[in-house]
Design an enzyme around this catalytic site. Structure first.
Site, PDB file in Angstrom:
ATOM      1  CB  SER A 116      13.040  21.761 -15.178  1.00  0.00           C
ATOM      2  OG  SER A 116      12.184  22.890 -15.117  1.00  0.00           O
ATOM      3  CG  HIS A 146      -1.782  -1.208   1.350  1.00  0.00           C
ATOM      4  ND1 HIS A 146      -2.941  -1.428   0.643  1.00  0.00           N
ATOM      5  CD2 HIS A 146      -1.583  -2.319   2.104  1.00  0.00           C
ATOM      6  CE1 HIS A 146      -3.439  -2.623   0.965  1.00  0.00           C
ATOM      7  NE2 HIS A 146      -2.631  -3.182   1.847  1.00  0.00           N
TER       8      HIS A 146
END
Length: 458
Positions: free
Chosen positions: A287, A166
């Site tokens: 970026s 999870h």
């Protein structure tokens, strides 16, 4: 039989230069030339010509057309993509346009080409030749992925890292075991792809509605053998599309396996973890706005490519239910998904292999992340020890959980809390508790698992 890539009339596409003006491929940045060549019009028509010529050879051997016909075809037959397009614009039928263009080169003996055959005999057999060739290229990509996973798995066989369920810290595993799970998965992918290749490697030269009324079944057997295919047991007027549905479904499953590994790497590269990352080359920029960025762009791209491959699965399933002996609702679908799915998956496999080969792994960060939770990953060992010492599982669980939740809340080390709990220490000594926090315990079966996956443990 002859392997399609070695057949006389269509040379290995990897050796032929690509002619971009002929290509239907819209995104060349996600395509490798060897794969795109399979789907070029010149390659397709070359296969068509080989099918027609082989059929003529068989008819000639059976005395059904004049002796010497196939030799003339072998010598003179040719085609021009632009001329086929020009004829098709008038006749609105691609196979007729092709045969008309070939006849312009062959002359009078061309009247014996396509005798007793129907268009699907050429189209379907060609598609399967293309899919077989494409599969062989994808097999090479799968082998490269498997080799990379094996090498890196053994390199990090005993590198401790936290396992998660999870998304939450569970118990320790090793980074090598993580990679071993993917190796086992891609072994299954390879077996599935081999099965898909076998299923789709069929040939139909059976004439209108597949009854062989106007063509001898021995011609189909001859063409099949020369192309390295198997005769379709019973074709209607087309090769049954359940074969192709299974094929494209297999590509979709392999794409999902690629995505699972890509997503794992993307998660591990998150700044908070930084357990592994894609190789970042000198001069690479992450970026346009933020010079510090190092982004998992390759694995994100793989996630997207997996979606493109899976996009073909439902249309391939819907192609199965054709009207009666045939309709052409499948044709437009396959013109798209044939090239798109194989080209994208082929590219993705090689991109994935490169990612694994060059993956940067940070064992120190893996250890630091594992230690961040103050030893909570040993909670099951403490629970089992309490049960073995005489507690009920329910009581033991409560004792472990109440101490674990203090550490979860940031209030100190799990082992210290256990040592301070009188109910725990009534059953387990400090020495025993400390022995339950040795991480090597979790890795005692790694050799066993590696032997099952790789056939060896070292």
């Amino acid at each position: 039989g002859h392997h399609p890539s070695r057949c006389r009339r269509f040379p290995d596409p990897a050796t032929r230069p690509i002619q971009p003006q002929e290509s239907d491929i819209m995104v060349p940045r996600y395509a490798r030339p060897a794969m795109t060549a399979i789907w070029e019009p010149t390659s397709k028509y070359g296969i068509w010509l080989e099918i027609e010529t082989l059929a003529a050879e068989a008819m000639e051997e059976l005395g059904q057309i004049p002796a010497g016909t196939s030799a003339v075809v072998r010598e003179k037959a040719s085609f021009e993509v632009a001329r086929i397009d020009e004829i098709e614009a008038e006749v609105k039928h691609d196979v007729i346009a092709f045969l008309t263009n070939v006849a312009e080169h062959v002359g009078e003996p061309a009247r014996f080409l396509h005798k007793g055959m129907t268009s699907s005999d050429v189209l379907d057999t060609c598609l399967n030749v293309q899919l077989v060739r494409a599969t062989d290229l994808m097999m090479e990509g799968l082998d490269r992925v498997l080799a990379a996973l094996e090498k890196r798995a053994f390199e990090h066989k005993m590198t401790p890292t936290i396992g998660r369920s999870h998304g939450i810290h569970a118990e320790p595993t090793t980074f090598g075991l993580k990679l071993a799970t993917f190796h086992a998965e891609f072994q299954r992918a390879k077996r599935r792809l081999a099965t898909a290749r076998e299923e789709v490697a069929t040939c139909a030269i059976s004439g209108a509605v597949g009854t062989f009324a106007n063509i001898d079944p021995r011609i189909e057997e001859y063409v099949s053998e020369k192309l390295g295919l198997t005769p379709e047991p019973v074709s209607t007027q087309v090769i049954p599309r359940d074969r192709h549905a299974a094929y494209f479904a297999t590509l979709g499953v392999i794409a999902s396996s690629i995505e699972r590994l890509a997503v794992e790497i993307r998660h591990l590269q998150r700044t908070e973890l930084y357990e592994a990352e894609e190789f970042f080359s000198k001069g690479q920029k992450g970026s346009s706005a933020m010079p510090h960025k190092r982004n998992p762009v390759l694995t994100e791209n793989l996630t997207g490519l997996a979606r493109l491959v899976r996009m073909a699965v439902v249309p391939a399933m819907e192609n199965v239910a054709l009207w009666h002996e045939r309709d052409i609702s499948h044709s437009s679908v396959e013109r798209g998904i044939g090239p798109d799915s194989t080209i994208h998956l082929d590219f993705a496999l090689h991109r994935l292999a490169g990612v694994i080969e060059n993956l940067l792994v940070y064992p120190e960060n893996m250890q630091a992340v594992m230690d961040k939770m103050g030893g909570l990953h040993n909670s099951q060992r403490v629970l089992l020890a309490l049960v073995e010492a005489g507690n009920s599982r329910e009581d033991g669980y409560r004792m472990v959980q109440r101490n674990a939740m203090k550490t979860w809340a940031g209030e100190g080390d799990f082992l210290d809390h256990l040592k301070a709990d009188v109910d725990v220490t009534a059953k387990l000594s400090n020495e025993k508790l400390e022995s339950l926090f040795e991480d090597a315990y979790h890795f005692q079966r790694v050799d066993y698992i590696f032997k099952r996956v790789f056939g060896r443990s070292s």
